[in-house]
Design an enzyme around this catalytic site. Structure first.
Site, mmCIF file in Angstrom:
data_model
loop_
_atom_site.group_PDB
_atom_site.id
_atom_site.type_symbol
_atom_site.label_atom_id
_atom_site.label_comp_id
_atom_site.label_asym_id
_atom_site.label_seq_id
_atom_site.Cartn_x
_atom_site.Cartn_y
_atom_site.Cartn_z
ATOM 1 N N GLU A 49 0.892 -1.145 0.000
ATOM 2 C CA GLU A 49 0.000 0.000 0.000
ATOM 3 C C GLU A 49 0.938 1.204 0.000
ATOM 4 O O GLU A 49 1.792 1.321 0.871
ATOM 5 C CB GLU A 49 -0.874 -0.022 1.262
ATOM 6 N N ASP A 60 -5.586 9.254 10.226
ATOM 7 C CA ASP A 60 -4.293 8.801 10.714
ATOM 8 C C ASP A 60 -3.943 9.346 12.085
ATOM 9 O O ASP A 60 -4.183 10.510 12.392
ATOM 10 C CB ASP A 60 -3.190 9.179 9.714
#
Lengths: 268, 408
Positions: A49, A60
């Protein structure tokens, strides 16, 4: 047959769960993120990824926020991520590559332009963490036109009706968020991961890849034992680089240990 | 309070491809999947309470007895005379409890959160007014309150930080990114993603994923519903022009809502022009931005060529934001609202002008709207929303004046 399909078929035949490291393009710098990809391939990574750095990574936690900020300070952009994909493709012809980008850098390029650039770089699909199923039709079509898959995400908070609705859109694999929260290493895997994966499995035969919070071999083993087809390791890798002063040998050893834990067999 | 019909964002289908919560192309729900079920629940419960007589009665009672509504409209004759304009009327949101319009939305959403059974409230704040309003409502309703605020804003709005703590709220400094409102909103979202099962995110501006822009508009529309009736009662007709400042755009959308269908009323939104027109020097999103996605909605965004969100500058913490509510983007493109920008310096001048001609210290945010009015005099009636009082900004103003060496 896409690289996602062939890879997950191979992994299923081998009775293991795939290891998919997440690399923030341009972190800690362009050259090192390339070398990190090579170290990961040596460690047995089954695919990647590749993160497009963004100024406001909403999903995040602190670790990947720092990685995003550092990559941006070094001048990294969407093109840096495409270049990294191209670099890995030249060295790993069969490894599936998904670009992870928030919506805005993608929209700035344009959905069609993004899809074409992805295909040209040799990538296989995209993951867009702030694009839920409801908003994904137009990007999904643009990507499909280039033979690229738009990966859908599902979370433990998704009720069955959403699992079915979003599951019906699944292409490549379903990104199963392992916890209720943002990315970042945790001490243990959520206890309800098994039931969550079973709920997702009930609505789609698409391979399931688990990410968020996975940092230790025992986590990987738990994810594999819960029946996942793949596992994503992200923040823990950044934590290791920060701790070790970008020691790629340490990263290779760490990922080798993580890879060794991908077997579904019960540990002795 | 008059009820307006919900047409522009009606959700009659929940199919994955439905374009729900859109104002033209703007709006939508660009958030992680983890949040989506909570937004569906919020949408459902919001739609239930706005037609619930008991909820509306409770909201009405508290708006009157607790907030002090209706707030008056006041004809600023000294100010109008000085700028050489026709009549200028101020909608006095500065007189609402806690000193700004933010309480209207905080109260409405606080009651909604309580109705939904949530015990913990998360909020972000820029200038601190929304944080104070939320902390106030939480104290009154007995809810736990956590407010995210950028370190830079904590520095320039120390008074409001202290007020929030006095009210029992926990103020969490945000040290990431630009350390202002943008990062406070991001951090509030991250908290919410983690605590989604028992927390309510009480967003303070007309931004964010659907249904937030619609919810905030609904609870802020009381500004223009009142003002329209008040000005008709006083003058027997509509104003020629309605003006409000725009950061995320909550006081503006509330000030415009009741006038949008009055085709003869000119509507003006004033953004922060900061110190110049360069990227990063202002917060004039609708002037210098481009459509994109920030904080869950598709709208105008201040961004660079790679789609990275850029830092902003404004003397006003409440306008210092690189995004704008999606309905404002729609109203701009539709040509219904004219958006313009006013710089730091002119806003400061207007701050002094209103203080000295009317004995009213405006917040630096509406000082931008006042400056625009001063620069664009008309013979007819101008209605300006004075969205908050300026006590919180005295330190910032003194600092700015200190740099210039003298009062002007």
């Amino acid at each position: 047959m896409t690289r996602f399909t062939s890879t997950f078929e191979r992994l299923r035949a081998d009775g293991v769960c795939g290891l998919f490291p997440y690399l923030t393009a341009g972190y800690p710098d362009r050259a090192t993120s390339r070398d990190l990809a090579l170290a990961a391939l040596e460690a047995g990574a089954d695919g990647f990824e590749i993160g497009v750095p963004f100024s406001d990574p909403l999903a995040d936690g602190a670790t990947l926020q720092r990685a995003n900020a550092r990559a941006l300070e070094g001048g990294a952009t969407l093109d840096t991520a495409l270049e990294l994909a191209q670099y890995i493709r030249a060295r790993a012809p069969d490894a599936p590559l998904a670009l992870m980008t928030y919506s805005n850098p993608l929209l700035r390029r344009g959905e069609t332009g993004f899809a074409r650039a992805l295909a040209a770089a040799g990538a296989d699909g995209a993951i867009v963490p702030d694009l839920p199923g409801e908003e994904s039709a137009s990007l999904g079509a643009a990507l499909a036109a280039e033979g690229m898959d738009l990966v859908q995400m599902l979370a433990p908070t998704s009720p069955d009706i959403r699992l079915a609705r979003v599951g019906a859109l699944a292409r490549g694999f379903v990104y199963c968020v392992a916890l209720v929260g943002v990315t970042g290493a945790r001490d243990q895997v959520a206890g309800d991961l098994g039931p969550f994966l079973a709920r997702v499995r009930a609505v789609t035969s698409t391979p399931l890849v688990v990410g968020f919070g996975i940092s230790r071999p025992e986590h990987v083993h738990a994810v594999a034992a819960a029946g996942a087809d793949g596992v994503i390791v992200a923040s823990a890798l950044v934590d290791l680089l920060e701790r070790s002063g970008n020691d790629l040998q340490a990263a290779r050893i760490y990922l080798t240990e993580m890879k060794a834990a991908t077997t579904r067999a019960v540990l002795a | 309070m008059a009820e307006t019909t919900l047409t522009d964002t009606d959700t009659t289908t929940s199919a994955p491809t439905a374009r729900i919560g859109r104002f033209g192309p703007y709006g939508g729900q660009y958030v992680p999947e983890t949040i989506m079920p909570a937004l569906e629940e919020l949408d459902r419960d919001f739609r239930a309470v706005i037609v619930d007589a008991e909820f509306q009665a409770e909201l009405g009672r508290l708006l009157a007895d607790y907030v002090g509504r209706p707030t008056p409209i006041y004809e600023a004759r000294g100010f109008a005379a000085r700028i050489g304009s026709g009549p200028v009327w101020l909608k006095r949101e500065d007189l609402a409890h806690t000193g700004a319009h933010k309480i209207n939305n905080a109260l409405g959403q606080g009651l909604l959160a309580k109705r939904m059974g949530k015990r913990r409230i998360i909020a972000e704040t820029g200038a601190g007014q929304h944080g104070v309003a939320t902390a106030t409502v939480c104290a009154m309703l007995g809810l736990e309150c956590v407010v995210y605020m950028g370190e830079e804003d904590i520095r320039r709005q120390a008074l409001n930080v202290y007020r929030m703590r006095l009210l029992g709220a926990e103020v969490r400094p945000v040290t990431s990114g630009t350390r202002t409102l943008k990062d406070a909103i991001s951090e509030a979202f991250r908290d919410w993603v983690t605590t989604i099962q028992d927390s309510y995110y009480l967003i303070g501006s007309a931004v964010g994923p659907h249904p937030y822009p619609e919810i905030v508009k609904r609870f802020q529309s009381v500004i223009s519903t009142e003002a329209r009736a008040q000005i008709i009662e006083r003058l027997g007709g509509l104003p020629q022009r309605v003006v409000a400042c725009v950061g995320g755009g909550s006081n503006a959308i509330g000030s415009f809502a009741a006038f949008v269908d009055d085709r003869d009323v000119e509507i003006v939104g004033v953004e922060a022009g900061g110190r110049g027109s360069g990227l990063g020097d202002n917060a004039a999103t609708l002037q210098t931005g481009a459509p994109g996605v920030l904080h869950g909605a598709y709208s105008y965004v201040l961004q660079d060529a790679d789609g990275q969100i850029v830092g902003t500058h404004s003397i006003s913490a409440g306008l210092d934001y690189p995004g704008v509510g999606p309905e404002h983007s729609f109203l701009k493109d539709a040509g219904r609202v004219r958006y313009d920008a006013i710089g730091d310096r002119d806003a400061l001048d207007a701050f002094f002008l209103l203080s000295q001609t009317e004995g009213i210290l405006p917040a630096l945010e509406p000082a931008h709207a006042l400056a625009w009015v001063a620069q664009n005099p008309i013979p007819g009636v101008t209605l300006v929303t004075l969205s908050g009082r300026g006590d919180k900004d005295v330190h910032t103003v003194a600092e700015a004046m200190g740099q210039e060496g003298a009062l002007r």
